[in-house]
Scaffold this motif. Structure first.
Motif, short mmCIF file in Angstrom:
data_model
loop_
_atom_site.label_atom_id
_atom_site.label_comp_id
_atom_site.label_asym_id
_atom_site.label_seq_id
_atom_site.Cartn_x
_atom_site.Cartn_y
_atom_site.Cartn_z
N ALA A 1 0.86 -1.18 0.00
CA ALA A 1 0.00 0.00 0.00
C ALA A 1 0.90 1.23 0.00
CB ALA A 1 -0.93 0.02 1.22
N PRO A 2 0.53 2.29 -0.74
CA PRO A 2 1.39 3.46 -0.84
C PRO A 2 1.13 4.51 0.23
CG PRO A 2 -0.39 3.69 -2.39
CD PRO A 2 -0.62 2.37 -1.67
N SER A 3 0.69 4.08 1.41
CA SER A 3 0.51 5.00 2.53
C SER A 3 0.69 4.22 3.83
CB SER A 3 -0.87 5.68 2.50
OG SER A 3 -1.91 4.74 2.57
N CYS A 4 0.83 4.96 4.94
CA CYS A 4 1.37 4.39 6.18
C CYS A 4 0.52 3.29 6.79
CB CYS A 4 1.55 5.51 7.21
SG CYS A 4 2.59 6.87 6.66
N VAL A 5 -0.72 3.61 7.15
CA VAL A 5 -1.52 2.68 7.95
C VAL A 5 -1.82 1.39 7.20
CG1 VAL A 5 -3.73 2.36 9.13
CG2 VAL A 5 -2.45 4.49 9.44
N PRO A 6 -2.32 1.43 5.97
CA PRO A 6 -2.60 0.15 5.30
C PRO A 6 -1.34 -0.67 5.04
CG PRO A 6 -2.98 1.99 3.81
CD PRO A 6 -2.80 2.57 5.17
N CYS A 7 -0.21 -0.01 4.77
CA CYS A 7 1.02 -0.77 4.56
C CYS A 7 1.44 -1.48 5.84
CB CYS A 7 2.13 0.15 4.08
SG CYS A 7 3.67 -0.75 3.82
N ARG A 8 1.39 -0.79 6.97
CA ARG A 8 1.82 -1.39 8.22
C ARG A 8 0.84 -2.46 8.68
NH1 ARG A 8 5.75 2.12 11.14
NH2 ARG A 8 6.32 3.78 9.69
N ALA A 9 -0.45 -2.25 8.47
CA ALA A 9 -1.42 -3.28 8.82
C ALA A 9 -1.17 -4.54 8.00
CB ALA A 9 -2.84 -2.77 8.59
N SER A 10 -0.81 -4.37 6.73
CA SER A 10 -0.49 -5.50 5.87
C SER A 10 0.78 -6.19 6.33
CB SER A 10 -0.35 -5.01 4.42
OG SER A 10 -0.06 -6.06 3.54
N LEU A 11 1.80 -5.40 6.66
CA LEU A 11 3.08 -5.93 7.10
C LEU A 11 2.92 -6.79 8.35
CD1 LEU A 11 6.18 -6.10 7.34
CD2 LEU A 11 6.15 -3.79 8.30
N PHE A 12 2.12 -6.33 9.31
CA PHE A 12 2.02 -7.01 10.59
C PHE A 12 0.83 -7.98 10.68
CE2 PHE A 12 4.90 -3.56 11.74
CZ PHE A 12 5.84 -4.25 12.48
N THR A 13 0.15 -8.21 9.56
CA THR A 13 -0.88 -9.25 9.54
C THR A 13 -0.56 -10.37 8.56
OG1 THR A 13 -2.23 -8.12 7.85
CG2 THR A 13 -2.71 -7.62 10.17
N GLY A 14 0.18 -10.06 7.49
CA GLY A 14 0.49 -11.07 6.48
C GLY A 14 -0.52 -11.13 5.36
N TYR A 15 -1.42 -10.14 5.30
CA TYR A 15 -2.47 -10.13 4.29
C TYR A 15 -2.47 -8.81 3.52
CZ TYR A 15 -4.14 -14.04 7.10
OH TYR A 15 -4.21 -15.23 7.79
N TYR A 16 -2.94 -8.88 2.28
CA TYR A 16 -3.09 -7.67 1.49
C TYR A 16 -4.18 -6.77 2.10
CZ TYR A 16 -0.17 -9.52 -2.28
OH TYR A 16 0.88 -9.99 -3.02
N PRO A 17 -4.13 -5.47 1.81
CA PRO A 17 -5.14 -4.56 2.37
C PRO A 17 -6.57 -4.96 2.09
CG PRO A 17 -3.29 -3.29 1.53
CD PRO A 17 -3.03 -4.73 1.14
N HIS A 18 -6.86 -5.47 0.89
CA HIS A 18 -8.25 -5.82 0.60
C HIS A 18 -8.71 -7.03 1.41
CE1 HIS A 18 -6.30 -8.64 -2.31
NE2 HIS A 18 -7.31 -9.42 -1.97
N THR A 19 -7.75 -7.81 1.93
CA THR A 19 -8.11 -8.95 2.76
C THR A 19 -8.32 -8.55 4.21
OG1 THR A 19 -6.87 -10.48 1.34
CG2 THR A 19 -7.34 -11.22 3.57
N ASN A 20 -7.39 -7.75 4.76
CA ASN A 20 -7.55 -7.37 6.17
C ASN A 20 -8.48 -6.16 6.35
OD1 ASN A 20 -6.00 -4.96 5.83
ND2 ASN A 20 -4.11 -6.07 6.26
N GLY A 21 -8.90 -5.54 5.25
CA GLY A 21 -9.89 -4.48 5.31
C GLY A 21 -9.35 -3.11 5.63
#
Length: 482
Positions: A50-70
């Motif tokens: 993701a090209p912005s902070c929160v969705p990228c970090r949520a993806s990094l620390f969950t193991g899922y793409y943004p559309h999966t973790n919401g």
């Protein structure tokens, strides 16, 4: 080695790939990051999800793409992470600095958190007084921020570049580095350590101390070259973003549609100065680890959550998935475990760190993870990397002209799709690595465009299948027969 390693993960905010001297940035002085690269493994084609902070970090620390973790945009709630698996496996888990969980102080799997969030604001009324605010307040100070910068006569022409004029040790990156050293010096452990250090910089405001600012102001630094032809090819959401960033001064950056070379030089000089300040703090952290007897069995990770256009393509900051934003530095250094001095050029994604780290701790990653382990590459085994990488972003405070965009990138081409729109972007990365010529409507590239669209569709389908059991579902049981 049999002992579980200490794992130290250093994450900057908004640092471009081309900011480390040993990786080709001759305008930089980064001796400590150079040392990590020389002793470690560099993944030179690492892209964020993701090209912005929160969705990228949520993806990094969950193991899922943004559309999966919401989590598709900044400000969206997230706090559940794979860090809890490390804690359950016997690690002491610590976060010092920026993490961008929502809420900001959510445990997120950590035993200890010392939260430092964005530099210049109180989050638009969502009050949060972090460790940095407290340290400043204890000395009768408050952080430099938009409310104060706006009083300056040069505010509208500075493009977010201001020197840090309060005590140097209280500049945000210095403060996070100092708190990390304090923790390592005063917290003896009899168990393995997982430490995430989140530096607030070089995210704007670009605020080096005066000595570092002066050093880079005296240097020739790379400046953006943006033609009228390139600006005319920008898709409407990015045109809207350019104007929005002039009208709304997010992160203390009051953008200019036609910045002068002097404006751009100052902005970039201050940004690069911020990076060198972080490099110095990285060196101090490594020294503290060594003094604590923890460096020999440690794996050090250095990376960033995304980059910054810094005026490339006529744009400020992030949200647009150009290479300057999606490609980030990734260095993994553990000379006693992995042969150093190597460059892995295969395509990988930043969130691939998740399963990689879990495997170091002897934990089997969840089979539904969309992230993939980097350990074969680190161990010198055959490694093909990814055929494509993906990046996605929902409508955000700075991306007001698009509900949702998706990037798919192969080794040779990149496509950016805007949901529900006929326009888009297509780049031939071999012929046009700076992404200046949009080929979306070029008949000669129609087949490439269709191929990448089909690849994006297949990715969504496979993602849905792989993660079908990730989300909790409420099932109403059938009534018992009478």
């Amino acid at each position: 080695m049999s002992a579980k390693p200490d794992i130290v993960m250093i994450v900057t905010d908004q640092q471009r790939y081309d900011t480390i001297r040993s990786l080709g940035a001759s305008h930089m002085d980064t001796p400590n990051l150079d040392r990590l690269a020389e002793r470690g493994v560099t993944f030179s084609n690492c892209h964020v999800t993701a090209p912005s902070c929160v969705p990228c970090r949520a993806s990094l620390f969950t193991g899922y793409y943004p559309h999966t973790n919401g989590v598709l945009a900044n400000g969206q709630e997230w706090s559940k992470t794979w860090v809890s698996k490390l804690r359950d496996a016997g690690y002491h888990t610590v976060n010092i600095g920026k993490m961008h969980t929502i809420p900001y102080d959510a445990p997120a799997g950590f035993d200890e958190r010392y939260v430092v969030e964005n530099k210049d604001r109180y989050y638009e009324g969502r009050w949060f007084f972090d460790e940095w605010d407290k340290a400043l307040a204890a000395q009768g100070l408050k952080k430099q921020q938009r409310e104060e910068y706006r009083k300056r006569d040069d505010y509208r022409t500075s493009l977010g570049a201001f020197t840090w004029d309060l005590p140097a040790h209280l500049q945000s990156d210095n403060f996070v580095g100092g708190m990390t050293r304090w923790w390592l010096e005063t917290k003896p452990l009899d168990k393995p350590l997982f430490l995430v250090v989140g530096f607030p910089g070089p995210h704007p405001p670009y605020d080096p101390t005066p000595d570092y600012a002066e050093k880079y102001m005296k240097r020739d630094v790379p400046l953006p070259e943006v033609s009228d032809a390139e600006l005319e090819q920008l898709p409407p959401p990015f045109v809207e973003k350019r104007h929005h960033d002039v009208e709304v001064d997010h992160d203390s950056v009051a953008w200019d549609l036609q910045p002068t070379r002097d404006q751009l030089h100052r902005m970039r000089a201050y940004y690069y100065a911020n990076v060198e300040m972080i490099d110095r703090e990285v060196g101090e952290i490594l020294n503290a680890l060594e003094a604590a007897g923890r460096l020999g069995n440690a794996i050090i990770i250095f990376t960033s959550d995304h980059g910054d256009c810094l005026g490339d393509h006529g744009l400020s900051q992030k949200w647009a998935p150009y290479e300057e934003v999606t490609r980030v530095p990734l260095i993994i250094s553990a000379p006693q475990r992995f042969e150093g001095g190597r460059d892995v050029d295969e395509l990988v994604q930043l969130f691939d760190l998740g399963p990689t780290i879990l495997e170091w701790a002897g934990i089997e990653p969840d089979e539904s993870f969309e992230a993939e382990s980097l350990n074969p590459a680190l161990e010198g085994k055959p490694f093909e990397g990814r055929t494509h990488v993906y990046c996605e972003q929902g409508k955000d405070v700075n991306l007001t002209g698009a509900e949702y965009l998706t990037m798919v990138r192969s080794r040779s081409h990149k496509l950016v799709h805007f949901a529900g729109k006929e326009f888009g972007q297509l780049f031939d990365l071999d012929a046009d690595p700076k992404e200046k010529r949009n080929l979306w409507d070029d008949p000669a590239y129609a087949a490439v465009k269709q191929e990448l669209k089909e690849q994006m569709l297949e990715w969504y389908v496979q993602s849905t299948l792989r993660t079908k059991n990730v989300r909790k579902r409420t099932v109403v049981p059938l009534a018992e027969p009478a």
